[in-house]
Design a protein around this motif. Sequence first.
Motif, PDB file in Angstrom:
ATOM      1  N   VAL A  14       0.853  -1.252  -0.123  1.00 57.97           N
ATOM      2  CA  VAL A  14       0.220   0.111  -0.076  1.00 57.97           C
ATOM      3  C   VAL A  14       0.969   1.097   0.074  1.00 57.97           C
ATOM      4  CG1 VAL A  14      -1.645   1.464   1.362  1.00 57.97           C
ATOM      5  CG2 VAL A  14      -2.080  -1.024   0.972  1.00 57.97           C
ATOM      6  N   LEU A  15       2.013   1.451   0.728  1.00 57.48           N
ATOM      7  CA  LEU A  15       2.819   2.412   1.109  1.00 57.48           C
ATOM      8  C   LEU A  15       3.534   2.593  -0.551  1.00 57.48           C
ATOM      9  CD1 LEU A  15       4.211   2.123   4.474  1.00 57.48           C
ATOM     10  CD2 LEU A  15       2.587   3.732   3.654  1.00 57.48           C
ATOM     11  N   ASN A  92      -0.031   8.864 -13.266  1.00 56.73           N
ATOM     12  CA  ASN A  92      -0.297   7.369 -13.150  1.00 56.73           C
ATOM     13  C   ASN A  92      -1.591   6.653 -13.258  1.00 56.73           C
ATOM     14  OD1 ASN A  92       2.586   8.108 -12.288  1.00 56.73           O
ATOM     15  ND2 ASN A  92       2.744   5.838 -11.727  1.00 56.73           N
ATOM     16  N   ASP A  93      -2.590   7.809 -13.341  1.00 56.89           N
ATOM     17  CA  ASP A  93      -4.014   7.133 -13.324  1.00 56.89           C
ATOM     18  C   ASP A  93      -4.354   6.579 -14.706  1.00 56.89           C
ATOM     19  OD1 ASP A  93      -4.338   8.062 -10.768  1.00 56.89           O
ATOM     20  OD2 ASP A  93      -4.920  10.196 -11.591  1.00 56.89           O
ATOM     21  N   GLU A 117     -10.515  -9.749 -12.355  1.00 58.73           N
ATOM     22  CA  GLU A 117     -11.224  -8.845 -11.479  1.00 58.73           C
ATOM     23  C   GLU A 117     -10.009  -7.721 -11.195  1.00 58.73           C
ATOM     24  OE1 GLU A 117     -12.616 -11.090  -8.287  1.00 58.73           O
ATOM     25  OE2 GLU A 117     -14.062 -12.181  -9.618  1.00 58.73           O
ATOM     26  N   ALA A 118      -8.619  -8.190 -10.851  1.00 61.76           N
ATOM     27  CA  ALA A 118      -7.730  -7.300 -10.456  1.00 61.76           C
ATOM     28  C   ALA A 118      -7.629  -6.332 -11.584  1.00 61.76           C
ATOM     29  CB  ALA A 118      -6.466  -8.367  -9.983  1.00 61.76           C
ATOM     30  N   LEU A 119      -7.342  -6.962 -12.914  1.00 66.25           N
ATOM     31  CA  LEU A 119      -7.075  -5.724 -14.028  1.00 66.25           C
ATOM     32  C   LEU A 119      -8.495  -4.793 -13.930  1.00 66.25           C
ATOM     33  CD1 LEU A 119      -5.324  -5.731 -16.448  1.00 66.25           C
ATOM     34  CD2 LEU A 119      -6.727  -7.154 -17.756  1.00 66.25           C
ATOM     35  N   ALA A 120      -9.536  -5.369 -13.800  1.00 72.19           N
ATOM     36  CA  ALA A 120     -10.752  -4.347 -13.856  1.00 72.19           C
ATOM     37  C   ALA A 120     -10.566  -3.344 -12.724  1.00 72.19           C
ATOM     38  CB  ALA A 120     -12.065  -5.173 -13.882  1.00 72.19           C
ATOM     39  N   GLN A 121     -10.119  -3.577 -11.606  1.00 67.76           N
ATOM     40  CA  GLN A 121     -10.094  -2.614 -10.523  1.00 67.76           C
ATOM     41  C   GLN A 121      -8.790  -1.662 -10.688  1.00 67.76           C
ATOM     42  OE1 GLN A 121      -9.317  -5.226  -7.077  1.00 67.76           O
ATOM     43  NE2 GLN A 121     -11.387  -6.097  -7.197  1.00 67.76           N
ATOM     44  N   THR A 122      -7.918  -2.157 -11.512  1.00 67.01           N
ATOM     45  CA  THR A 122      -6.690  -1.192 -11.672  1.00 67.01           C
ATOM     46  C   THR A 122      -6.993   0.118 -12.117  1.00 67.01           C
ATOM     47  OG1 THR A 122      -5.282  -3.346 -12.075  1.00 67.01           O
ATOM     48  CG2 THR A 122      -4.441  -1.178 -12.744  1.00 67.01           C
ATOM     49  N   ASN A 123      -6.655   1.005 -11.431  1.00 69.61           N
ATOM     50  CA  ASN A 123      -6.908   2.568 -12.154  1.00 69.61           C
ATOM     51  C   ASN A 123      -5.564   3.217 -11.695  1.00 69.61           C
ATOM     52  OD1 ASN A 123      -6.946   2.953  -9.091  1.00 69.61           O
ATOM     53  ND2 ASN A 123      -9.245   3.563  -9.118  1.00 69.61           N
ATOM     54  N   LYS A 137      -6.565   2.842  -6.695  1.00 63.33           N
ATOM     55  CA  LYS A 137      -6.615   3.882  -5.800  1.00 63.33           C
ATOM     56  C   LYS A 137      -8.011   4.343  -5.290  1.00 63.33           C
ATOM     57  CE  LYS A 137      -5.115   7.818  -7.594  1.00 63.33           C
ATOM     58  NZ  LYS A 137      -4.124   8.933  -7.948  1.00 63.33           N
ATOM     59  N   SER A 138      -8.303   4.658  -4.195  1.00 61.13           N
ATOM     60  CA  SER A 138      -9.445   4.829  -3.902  1.00 61.13           C
ATOM     61  C   SER A 138      -9.863   6.466  -3.641  1.00 61.13           C
ATOM     62  CB  SER A 138      -9.893   4.378  -2.412  1.00 61.13           C
ATOM     63  OG  SER A 138      -9.707   3.038  -2.161  1.00 61.13           O
ATOM     64  N   ASP A 139     -10.965   6.878  -3.370  1.00 65.34           N
ATOM     65  CA  ASP A 139     -11.371   8.148  -3.690  1.00 65.34           C
ATOM     66  C   ASP A 139     -10.612   8.925  -2.497  1.00 65.34           C
ATOM     67  OD1 ASP A 139     -12.968   8.083  -5.761  1.00 65.34           O
ATOM     68  OD2 ASP A 139     -14.816   7.594  -4.784  1.00 65.34           O
ATOM     69  N   ASP A 140     -10.345   8.564  -1.378  1.00 67.81           N
ATOM     70  CA  ASP A 140      -9.827   9.104  -0.258  1.00 67.81           C
ATOM     71  C   ASP A 140      -8.253   9.077  -0.386  1.00 67.81           C
ATOM     72  OD1 ASP A 140      -8.949   6.478   0.277  1.00 67.81           O
ATOM     73  OD2 ASP A 140     -10.045   6.273   2.169  1.00 67.81           O
TER      74      ASP A 140
END
Length: 155
Positions: A14-15, A92-93, A117-123, A137-140
Amino acid sequence: MKIISKSLAALSLVLLCACSTIGEYMMSDEITGVQWKPMYVANLEGVSAPHNNETDFGPVYISFSKGDGGFDVRGMSGCNIFNGGLEFKGLNDVEFTKMLSTRRMGKYAAYENKFLEALAQTNYMMLKNGILYFCKKSDDGTSMVVMKFCKGKKI
């Protein structure tokens, strides 16, 4: 002890996503021309993964080539070939677009579902020390690694 080490490993991933930035202009030549082999796919607990990245239909990989307005993406996800596009929305988005896949069955279908699923989550993507990270990456502003890839054979 096992839970603590898994938690520390997850925290470090995460870091890592939160600290590195490499944009499209730097990635272009660094990510093309090679088959990227998966080293990590999120949420694989209890799922049989291909040994040595080999499936009945060839090795699992993802590759990129320069396309119109972004990158063309193709690969093998476990049982099926997939392709589509990758567009950079910021430094990087990213967004995977127009993704298509064949529909064969195989013994790694559960792995393939987790991979896609992981590919679809990648942003969010980054390249650090020769490892290609796909993050969610989350909105927060927090990020978590959903996939990691190392360089495979040149194409």
